[in-house]
Each structure stands twice: as C-alpha cells, then as structure tokens.
Design an enzyme around this catalytic site. Structure first.
Site, PDB file in Angstrom:
ATOM      1  N   GLU A  11       0.820  -1.213   0.000  1.00  0.00           N
ATOM      2  CA  GLU A  11       0.000   0.000   0.000  1.00  0.00           C
ATOM      3  C   GLU A  11       0.860   1.272   0.000  1.00  0.00           C
ATOM      4  O   GLU A  11       0.698   2.139   0.848  1.00  0.00           O
ATOM      5  CB  GLU A  11      -0.959  -0.007   1.205  1.00  0.00           C
ATOM      6  CG  GLU A  11      -1.917  -1.172   1.171  1.00  0.00           C
ATOM      7  CD  GLU A  11      -2.972  -1.131   2.265  1.00  0.00           C
ATOM      8  OE1 GLU A  11      -4.097  -1.521   1.986  1.00  0.00           O
ATOM      9  OE2 GLU A  11      -2.654  -0.700   3.391  1.00  0.00           O
TER      10      GLU A  11
ATOM     11  N   ASP B 100      -8.001  -9.351   4.026  1.00  0.00           N
ATOM     12  CA  ASP B 100      -7.696  -8.243   4.919  1.00  0.00           C
ATOM     13  C   ASP B 100      -8.712  -8.164   6.058  1.00  0.00           C
ATOM     14  O   ASP B 100      -9.553  -7.285   6.064  1.00  0.00           O
ATOM     15  CB  ASP B 100      -7.718  -6.936   4.100  1.00  0.00           C
ATOM     16  CG  ASP B 100      -7.272  -5.743   4.926  1.00  0.00           C
ATOM     17  OD1 ASP B 100      -6.798  -5.960   6.055  1.00  0.00           O
ATOM     18  OD2 ASP B 100      -7.405  -4.615   4.441  1.00  0.00           O
TER      19      ASP B 100
ATOM     20  N   GLU C 234     -12.122  -2.895  12.595  1.00  0.00           N
ATOM     21  CA  GLU C 234     -12.253  -2.131  11.354  1.00  0.00           C
ATOM     22  C   GLU C 234     -13.431  -2.597  10.491  1.00  0.00           C
ATOM     23  O   GLU C 234     -14.284  -1.810  10.113  1.00  0.00           O
ATOM     24  CB  GLU C 234     -10.954  -2.214  10.557  1.00  0.00           C
ATOM     25  CG  GLU C 234     -11.057  -1.530   9.202  1.00  0.00           C
ATOM     26  CD  GLU C 234      -9.757  -1.570   8.417  1.00  0.00           C
ATOM     27  OE1 GLU C 234      -8.777  -2.165   8.896  1.00  0.00           O
ATOM     28  OE2 GLU C 234      -9.731  -0.991   7.320  1.00  0.00           O
TER      29      GLU C 234
HETATM   30  C1  BDP Z   1      -6.018  -2.465   6.258  1.00  0.00           C
HETATM   31  C2  BDP Z   1      -6.346  -1.108   6.770  1.00  0.00           C
HETATM   32  C3  BDP Z   1      -5.221  -0.136   6.590  1.00  0.00           C
HETATM   33  C4  BDP Z   1      -3.919  -0.733   7.105  1.00  0.00           C
HETATM   34  C5  BDP Z   1      -3.675  -2.067   6.451  1.00  0.00           C
HETATM   35  C6  BDP Z   1      -2.467  -2.807   6.998  1.00  0.00           C
HETATM   36  O1  BDP Z   1      -7.483  -0.635   6.100  1.00  0.00           O
HETATM   37  O2  BDP Z   1      -5.549   1.027   7.292  1.00  0.00           O
HETATM   38  O3  BDP Z   1      -2.858   0.122   6.878  1.00  0.00           O
HETATM   39  O4  BDP Z   1      -4.774  -2.899   6.679  1.00  0.00           O
HETATM   40  O5  BDP Z   1      -2.670  -3.830   7.640  1.00  0.00           O
HETATM   41  O6  BDP Z   1      -6.956  -3.349   6.796  1.00  0.00           O
HETATM   42  O7  BDP Z   1      -1.330  -2.413   6.799  1.00  0.00           O
END
Ligand code: BDP
Length: 662
Positions: free
Chosen positions: A277, A356, A384
C-alpha cells in the site's frame, strides 16, 4: 464498577479465610527485579479484595513468591516445570506458592492467581502449570503521532498528540498492567504506516521519549517493537538510496541500531510494512523481501533483536478487469518462494486471512507452506471491518475458527504455535476513551487476544466466562446475560453483513456500513462480480487457482462445492443465485434470510441488554445501550441495502414475502 478498570476491578468477593491466607507473603529472593512482583501482588490483593498484605521473612509462613531457582523446594519434584515465562501455582494444605520460570513468569503467575480468585475459580489444592504457547505476544498500535489512530474507534492515542509524545504516565502504567495480566509481552506504539514524523522515532529527536515509554512498560515484562520506515536511510540519514544491498545503507542501519539500543537496551526489534500500500520497500531496488528483512536482521542481531516483517503485500494497482489476477493469492506468491532464505531473527507476520481482516475469510495458506521460516499470526483486535466498536462483535469465534483450521501440513494453526508459528500479533483496539475500547464490551477482544496468544486452545466460551466474571461481578444473571450477548454478537454481525463469505460490501475508505459495489470498480482487488445470474469468484484451479496454494486435501475440500464450508462458498465459487445449499435453500433466499435474521438478533441483543438496566452500573448500561442504538440502525441499513441490491439484480422476491425496498 469502573469502566476504566476493565477486567481488574475493585472489591471482588473473597472468603475471610482466603483473605487471611493471602495476607502474608514471602518473597524468596532479595533480587530487586523481583521486588516489583511482590509490589504487584500487594497492590492487587488490596485493590481487588480489599485486604492488606504483610511481607514476612522467609522463615515465616505465607504465600510464597519466587522463581524456579529459589522456589523449587516448595514444589513437588514431579517433573512438572513451566517453560520460559511460564508459572506454576501450587496449593498445599492452605499454603499457596506462585513460582515463575523467570521473573516474567512470576508476574504472570501472580496475576493469574488474583484473577482466578476474583472469578471464584481457584480450585482446591490447585496445581496449575502453564507455559505460553508462543514467545512473542505482541500488540500493534496503529497510532500516528498526530494523536489520530488509523482504524481507531476508541478516541485518540494514549501516547501521542500534535506530532509529539503526549501521555499520562499513570495511564500508561495502568495499561501496562492490563496487558501483562493477559500475558502480552511486546508492544508497538506507532502505526505500521510510518509517516513523516514517526520516521524519526528511531532518531535522537524522539529516542529519549521512546526510552521513557520503554521504562514504563519494562517492569511489566513488556518490550517495545518499533515500526520503522524502510526509507529511513534517506529520510533520516540523507542517503541517496535505501537499497538493502547497498553497503552505505547497511552501515547506516548498523549505526542507527546501535544508537537505538543505547537508549533502549532491551528493545524487541523492528516491525516493518514494506512494499505494501505505497510504503517503501526492497522491490523499489529490484530486491526481494528476504534481502530487505535480512539486512535489518543483521543490524539487530548483536542486540538479540528481531524483525517482524509483514506479509500484507499485494499489488493495489492491479488491473481489475483481468479475472486471473486475484489479490488473495498475493501473500503466498510473494513469500513462499523465499522460504528458507530469511535470517533466524526474522518473523514473517501474516494476517489470518488472505484478504484483509474480513468478517469471514479462509485461513491464509502460508501456514504450513513455509516450514523454514518463523511466522506470526496477525489478527485485528480493532474492529475495522467488524463493526468499529459501535456494533458489538466478539471476535473470539472468528479467531477460534482460524486457530482450529486444519492446514493438513500437518495439524491445525494452533498446533503450529511454538514451532512454525512463533508469534501472535494483534492490532490494538485501544484509545483514550474511558473504557479504553470505545464500546465497553469490546474489551473482551483485547482480553481474548491476550489469552489466546498465551493458550490458543482456550475456547470462546471459556474466555468469555472469565471476562464477564472479572469485569461484571458475581451476579450470575448479569454475567450469564452478558456472556450470552457476547456469544451471539459475531454470528449476528456476520449474518447482516457477509453472506457465504462475500466480503467487502462496505463503504470504501472508512469501512462501516453497507455499500455493495463500493469497491467493485476500483483497483483494490476486492470484487463480488455480481450479475443478474451469478455471484462470487471461482478460485479453484479452473478459476484463479488460489485453492492450489493449500495442501492438496484442502484444495479438494474447498474446490468441491459440496464439501466447501458453506460460510465460505462464495469466497471460493461463482454460482447462480438458484444454487441450492445443503438445507435446500437457494443462495438468494439464504442472503435474504440471514439479513433479516442478523437484524433480529441485533434487536434481541439490545432487548436483553435492557433487562440489565437496574442490575448494572449506570455508566456501563448507558454506554452500551447508546451503542446498541447505533448498531440497530446499521443492521437495518445492511439488511435493506443488501436485500434490495440482490432483489433488483435477480427480480426474484423473498419466499417469505418480507419487506424489501424495491
Ligand atoms: C487495512 C487497513 C489499513 C492498514 C492495512 C495494513 O485498512 O488502514 O494500513 O490494513 O494492515 O486493513 O497495513
């Protein structure tokens, strides 16, 4: 009752005779390090049971506290010895001994003794010998130094504000005790996404303050693990590159690590989110994850430090039109070829599922596939995708499903604890809210995370029972009802949000509330591909091939629609709405039914809570009732939006003629 005191309340009932037993204690050592344990014992007995403890000399009788070295004599020589950080609680003829394998073990044994007594559960002639299942039991805060918490639903950070440290020492100490009482021994206070300011946590600018935090946690057996930015050599050091094979970069990390350990000699190590990301990482330089992780591991090695390297890596700029690209494949594709190449002090931190932290996903295929690499199971304690601490959702059943999944490589995930899986990490659900977790009952998730990382064989029922007795006292009607509500909460949440493993129908960005196609035409790789006839993705060998990442038996199990667990059916398969489930219902009817049922469950839980109104502290009643209000609205919106969506796509009405907006 105080929201703030979580599962360590004041004034538990205890018989006078037991109070007398507890009121004299002997520390079998003059070691200053152990005196802290005695202090915790004295404080715990006073706060929790209202009894004063006198520390008496060794020659006198009393509760014996010590480590194996000094206290072996007090135990029967039957070969039952706790391993590192473990303890034995032994009672004989009214005398209690708490013996730790080491200092941490003694502390954990003391907390356990107090918590068992508080639940009224210390067996007669107790003999409890326990060793934690994994070495690293880590909680990861995603706190930013602005004070805001990524995916935080419990207020602002308890550590930071305005791009600097900002904390109340007493609160940090109370927090440390809470974590230690459930066995957590490793803590990251900064987000895995390491932004501009946080990059400097490992520089002289912030190290003195980070060291102060380490000092506060140290007595409780908790070590810090700091999230680092892979591009630090450029951002802090001013180098032109962060290439892990560049000598200048390697030297920079060595020097920086030496500096860090001068401030925090017992730092646990680094936590790294790289090439994920948009975070920088070794791929930028044509290197792989082993190159990146091993470079850091070498710098940490002389100090006994470790690297926890996250496996949440996928190409978020993937081509969403291409049916063959499938995000759940990514962790395996990126990491399994590197098995055997990681240094011994690297642990790969893998999310429980391949996507996720969705409400329902299969277990990541990495477990068992990487036999020569240390792995950590990462779960999300912060809710989340599971209701954001507005909706009640005890995650214990979700985690139990993960832990009990039979990988066939061989054994369950829980079986791999201590061998292939050497760590468990949870994303924290903590903030400045009075009860720490926004929703008071969300405390159960932190409590349960700690307990499971200590002993993954504990069941959700056992953990829930412990938690309600500790947090809400001894009235069986109260604890029974709260336990019931907690046990129903995850199935209810799954029912209104995620039928048959279809996930991601959430509002993009903040991930609360329904939005069926919110992510459908974006680049994130999270699709349902619903048409008027079919829904789901074929992930068998004939489709994306994701199932082939599992052991052959599981590949077969998931690939066959008859044997695939139904809760995951649409995760693994693309099927017509008319497809019949085992109970004869069509997929479409199942979607309708579960949406109605989930909403009804939310109402029933709220109603059950209301019956407790006059039996529990008003602060608790109000805080939870307010959240049930929000949950009901959310559950109704989920029901209506998802049902309407599928009704409009199929034109097929609910068999039971219930109201669906058209
Ligand atoms: C996702 C979240 C994000 C995190 C990412 C992670 O939406 O905010 O940065 O995981 O685990 O679930 O790095």
């Amino acid at each position: 009752y105080a929201l703030y005191d979580t599962w360590l309340q004041r004034g538990y009932t205890l018989s006078e005779s037991m109070k007398t037993v507890l009121s004299q204690a002997v520390l079998l050592s003059e070691d200053q390090q152990l005196e802290f344990c005695m202090k915790e014992y004295i404080r715990g007995v006073r706060r929790m049971f209202g009894a004063e403890v006198q520390q008496v000399p060794k020659e006198q009788a009393g509760v014996l506290l010590g480590t194996l070295e000094q206290a072996a004599k007090c135990l029967p020589q039957d070969g039952k010895t706790p391993g590192a950080e473990g303890f034995r609680i032994y009672e004989n003829g009214g005398h209690i001994a708490v013996v730790g394998a080491d200092r941490s073990g003694l502390l954990y044994g003391i907390y356990r003794l107090l918590m068992l007594l508080a639940q009224g559960k210390l067996p007669e002639n107790a003999d409890i010998c326990e060793t934690p299942a994994v070495q690293v039991r880590a909680l990861n805060h995603w706190d930013n130094m602005s004070g805001q918490i990524e995916r935080g639903y419990a207020g602002e950070s308890i550590f930071f504000k305005d791009e600097d440290f900002c904390f109340e020492e007493q609160r940090v100490v109370d927090y440390a005790r809470m974590l230690a009482s459930v066995g957590i021994n490793t803590l990251t206070i900064n987000n895995v996404n390491v932004h501009q300011t946080e990059t400097f946590l490992i520089s002289e600018r912030f190290l003195p303050k980070l060291a102060r935090i380490a000092d506060l946690f140290r007595p409780f057996g908790i070590r810090l693990l700091v999230s680092i930015n892979f591009a630090s050599p450029m951002r802090i050091g001013g180098l032109a590159t962060s290439d892990p094979l560049d000598e200048g970069v390697q030297h920079w990390w060595e020097r920086q690590t030496e500096l860090i350990y001068r401030w925090i000699p017992d730092l646990c190590g680094f936590l790294v989110k790289a090439d994920s990301e948009h975070e920088p990482g070794p791929y930028q330089y044509g290197r792989n994850h082993a190159d990146g992780a091993n470079m850091l591991a070498r710098a940490l090695k002389p100090y006994g430090g470790i690297v926890m390297w996250r496996c949440f890596v996928y190409d978020c700029a993937q081509d969403w039109r291409n049916q063959k690209i499938d995000r759940p494949r990514a962790a395996y594709d990126n990491f399994v070829p590197l098995d055997g190449q990681f240094a011994d002090n690297v642990i790969l931190q893998v999310k429980n599922g391949p996507y996720d932290f969705q409400v329902r996903e299969p277990v990541t295929p990495l477990f068992g596939a990487m036999k020569q690499t240390h792995l950590a199971l990462e779960v999300q304690v912060t809710q989340e995708y599971t209701g954001q601490q507005r909706d009640l959702c005890s995650l214990l059943p979700l985690w139990q499903d993960v832990l009990q999944f039979d990988t066939k490589r061989p054994g369950t995930v829980a079986d791999m604890f201590g061998s292939q899986i050497t760590a468990m990490a949870g994303v924290a659900n903590i903030g400045k809210s009075e009860c720490w977790t926004g929703h008071p009952l969300a405390q159960v998730n932190l409590y349960g995370f700690g307990r499971l990382s200590w002993n993954p064989a504990l069941t959700p029922e056992e953990i829930t029972d412990e938690y309600v007795k500790l947090a809400f006292g001894s009235d069986p009607e109260v604890t029974g009802k709260i336990a019931d509500i907690l046990q129903r909460s995850y199935p209810a949440y799954e029912d209104y949000t995620s039928p048959l493993g279809l996930c991601w129908m959430v509002n993009p960005g903040y991930h609360y509330g329904p939005n069926v196609e919110g992510y459908e035409y974006t680049r994130w790789g999270t699709y349902l591909r619903a048409t008027c006839r079919e829904v789901g993705i074929d992930r068998t060998a004939a489709g994306t091939g994701y199932t082939t990442q599992y052991a052959p038996e599981n590949d077969t199990l998931f690939s066959n629609t008859d044997t695939c667990p139904e809760k995951l059916l649409l995760f693994f398969h693309r099927l017509p709405y008319s497809y019949k489930l085992h109970d004869g219902r069509t997929i479409l009817q199942y979607i309708y039914d579960t949406r109605f049922h989930g909403e009804e469950e939310a109402e029933a839980m709220a109603a059950e809570w209301d019956t407790l109104k006059d039996k529990i502290a008003p602060s608790l009643y109000e805080a939870v009732a307010e959240r049930f209000g929000m949950q009901l609205e959310n559950a109704r919106e989920w029901r209506d939006v998802v049902n309407t969506y599928f009704y409009r796509h199929t034109g097929i009405a609910d068999e039971k003629g219930r109201k669906i907006y058209k």
